[in-house]
Design a protein around this motif. Structure first.
Motif, PDB file in Angstrom:
ATOM      1  N   GLY A 114     -24.175   3.250  45.602  1.00 42.55           N
ATOM      2  CA  GLY A 114     -22.821   2.868  45.185  1.00 42.55           C
ATOM      3  C   GLY A 114     -22.742   1.405  44.825  1.00 42.55           C
ATOM      4  N   GLY A 115     -23.381   0.555  45.626  1.00 39.57           N
ATOM      5  CA  GLY A 115     -23.380  -0.880  45.328  1.00 39.57           C
ATOM      6  C   GLY A 115     -24.073  -1.192  44.026  1.00 39.57           C
ATOM      7  N   ALA A 116     -25.239  -0.578  43.796  1.00 39.77           N
ATOM      8  CA  ALA A 116     -25.998  -0.838  42.566  1.00 39.77           C
ATOM      9  C   ALA A 116     -25.222  -0.384  41.332  1.00 39.77           C
ATOM     10  N   ILE A 117     -24.608   0.775  41.410  1.00 40.30           N
ATOM     11  CA  ILE A 117     -23.839   1.287  40.265  1.00 40.30           C
ATOM     12  C   ILE A 117     -22.667   0.375  39.960  1.00 40.30           C
ATOM     13  N   LEU A 118     -21.904  -0.024  40.973  1.00 42.23           N
ATOM     14  CA  LEU A 118     -20.735  -0.877  40.740  1.00 42.23           C
ATOM     15  C   LEU A 118     -21.134  -2.237  40.176  1.00 42.23           C
ATOM     16  N   ILE A 119     -22.230  -2.795  40.663  1.00 43.23           N
ATOM     17  CA  ILE A 119     -22.674  -4.091  40.141  1.00 43.23           C
ATOM     18  C   ILE A 119     -23.106  -3.945  38.694  1.00 43.23           C
ATOM     19  N   ARG A 120     -23.887  -2.921  38.412  1.00 44.46           N
ATOM     20  CA  ARG A 120     -24.329  -2.702  37.024  1.00 44.46           C
ATOM     21  C   ARG A 120     -23.129  -2.478  36.094  1.00 44.46           C
ATOM     22  N   GLU A 121     -22.188  -1.665  36.522  1.00 44.35           N
ATOM     23  CA  GLU A 121     -21.031  -1.370  35.685  1.00 44.35           C
ATOM     24  C   GLU A 121     -20.139  -2.593  35.508  1.00 44.35           C
ATOM     25  N   ALA A 122     -20.000  -3.416  36.549  1.00 44.07           N
ATOM     26  CA  ALA A 122     -19.181  -4.625  36.428  1.00 44.07           C
ATOM     27  C   ALA A 122     -19.758  -5.564  35.379  1.00 44.07           C
ATOM     28  N   VAL A 123     -21.077  -5.699  35.372  1.00 42.89           N
ATOM     29  CA  VAL A 123     -21.727  -6.566  34.382  1.00 42.89           C
ATOM     30  C   VAL A 123     -21.565  -5.986  32.980  1.00 42.89           C
ATOM     31  N   ARG A 124     -21.779  -4.697  32.823  1.00 46.14           N
ATOM     32  CA  ARG A 124     -21.714  -4.078  31.492  1.00 46.14           C
ATOM     33  C   ARG A 124     -20.274  -3.985  30.970  1.00 46.14           C
ATOM     34  N   HIS A 125     -19.327  -3.659  31.826  1.00 48.37           N
ATOM     35  CA  HIS A 125     -17.929  -3.546  31.378  1.00 48.37           C
ATOM     36  C   HIS A 125     -17.381  -4.899  30.934  1.00 48.37           C
ATOM     37  N   THR A 126     -17.814  -5.966  31.573  1.00 46.96           N
ATOM     38  CA  THR A 126     -17.273  -7.291  31.247  1.00 46.96           C
ATOM     39  C   THR A 126     -18.149  -8.069  30.273  1.00 46.96           C
ATOM     40  N   GLY A 127     -19.294  -7.523  29.906  1.00 44.65           N
ATOM     41  CA  GLY A 127     -20.155  -8.182  28.943  1.00 44.65           C
ATOM     42  C   GLY A 127     -20.802  -9.454  29.448  1.00 44.65           C
ATOM     43  N   ARG A 128     -21.041  -9.532  30.740  1.00 40.99           N
ATOM     44  CA  ARG A 128     -21.643 -10.730  31.304  1.00 40.99           C
ATOM     45  C   ARG A 128     -23.135 -10.521  31.544  1.00 40.99           C
ATOM     46  N   GLY A 129     -23.796 -11.587  32.044  1.00 41.46           N
ATOM     47  CA  GLY A 129     -25.240 -11.549  32.125  1.00 41.46           C
ATOM     48  C   GLY A 129     -25.801 -11.781  33.508  1.00 41.46           C
ATOM     49  N   TRP A 130     -26.998 -12.412  33.550  1.00 39.13           N
ATOM     50  CA  TRP A 130     -27.739 -12.579  34.797  1.00 39.13           C
ATOM     51  C   TRP A 130     -26.995 -13.364  35.876  1.00 39.13           C
ATOM     52  N   PRO A 131     -26.301 -14.450  35.554  1.00 39.96           N
ATOM     53  CA  PRO A 131     -25.599 -15.174  36.630  1.00 39.96           C
ATOM     54  C   PRO A 131     -24.591 -14.299  37.374  1.00 39.96           C
ATOM     55  N   THR A 132     -23.843 -13.492  36.622  1.00 35.49           N
ATOM     56  CA  THR A 132     -22.873 -12.600  37.256  1.00 35.49           C
ATOM     57  C   THR A 132     -23.577 -11.564  38.114  1.00 35.49           C
TER      58      THR A 132
END
Length: 324
Positions: free
Chosen positions: A44-62
């Motif tokens: 659940g943690g990995a999915i939410l982190i991956r989706e947060a980065v992809r939905h917001t268009g951010r990169g490695w720092p995020t």
């Protein structure tokens, strides 16, 4: 949200705990029932982190800050190794313990680093390679994110209750509040970084170099902590070495993503390099922490992940040629 996205999220849901705990050797395969709590928490943690980065268009720092927030939450509130001086009878905090903080810097840096790298980055990178797309997109919509959030909450609660039922240690209210504040600050900071466009460079990041460097640097991180604590190095020396190694890894990704064009092949290579670190180090953990050394079942798990990584690499290469 589509069937492919659901399939990718479901794969990450199970791959994250398998890498984080079973491939590392912390938990033997005979205890596969622990996945009931581990999959919702890690997956659940990995999915939410991956989706947060992809939905917001951010990169490695995020990603790094969100993964660090997850690591602090798990080790501070669920397993409580950041504060428990006798966790599983291992005395993890005896080396470099600072009474005023209630924790030990060598262990804190080590365990938070391995969560960022192996609990989150490696399974996410491997899953994205298995479900490679020309342009990385979110896998889940609003309903999927809500379901995943509830699964994460269940995993955290189940893991926390299990730990408290098997360990008399209880963190203090100040420690609990401190962890919650740190997690919140890290999440807020993660979204302060602006959206970044892909680096416009004619030269792609060298996949072989990235993968090899991830394997060597990751191995060094695990060995430095173990060597420093067992050989009786002054703990500040171990902390300095850990920070240097983490800095080298950050420098590698800064160079590969800012000075070169980051692509799916480089991402797969980085994930595979990290995966191979746990593939060999898991035998060390299995031998050191489990009296009944689970050699053959663990070897089958290693073989499974190596074959999975090879398949993911072939998929990236094939789909990259198709869309070229």
């Amino acid at each position: 949200m589509n069937k492919r996205g659901i399939g990718a999220a479901a794969s990450l849901f199970f791959l994250a705990p398998l890498v984080a705990e079973y491939l590392l050797g912390d938990i033997p395969l005979v205890a596969i029932a622990a996945m009931i709590a581990l999959a919702p928490m890690y997956g659940g943690g990995a999915i939410l982190i991956r989706e947060a980065v992809r939905h917001t268009g951010r990169g490695w720092p995020t990603f790094i800050l969100l993964a660090l927030a997850y690591a602090v939450m798990e080790e501070g509130l669920v397993s409580t190794t950041l504060f428990d001086p006798h966790y599983l009878g291992l005395s993890l905090l005896s080396y470099g313990y600072i009474p005023a903080l209630g924790t030990a810097f060598p262990w804190a840096i080590y365990v938070l680093s391995i969560h960022i790298l192996w609990s989150m980055a490696v399974p996410i990178g491997l899953t994205e390679a298995l479900f490679h797309e020309t342009e990385p997109k979110p896998w889940l919509g609003r309903i999927g994110l809500v379901v995943t959030s509830l699964l994460l909450l269940f995993g955290v609660i189940a893991g926390g209750l299990f730990q408290r039922n098997h360990d008399p240690f209880r963190e203090t209210p100040v420690e609990m509040i401190s962890v919650l504040v740190v997690v919140l600050l890290l999440i807020v900071a993660a979204f302060r970084f602006p959206r970044r466009a892909p680096t416009q460079s004619p030269r792609a990041a060298p996949a072989a170099l990235v993968g090899g460097a991830c394997f060597l640097i990751g191995s060094a991180l695990l060995l430095i902590y173990g060597r420093g604590s067992s050989a009786g190095w002054p703990w500040p020396a171990t902390v300095l070495a850990e920070l240097i190694i983490d800095g080298l890894l950050l420098g590698l990704f800064w160079w590969a993503t800012r000075m070169r064009a980051w692509n799916a092949l480089a991402a797969w290579s980085a994930a595979t390099g990290g995966l191979l670190v746990y593939a060999w180090y898991g035998y060390v953990i299995e031998h050191d922490f489990h009296n009944d050394f689970d050699f053959w079942p663990h070897s089958m798990l290693v073989a499974f992940f190596i074959l999975l990584a090879i398949g993911a690499g072939l998929n990236v290469a094939k789909r990259s040629r198709t869309t070229a």
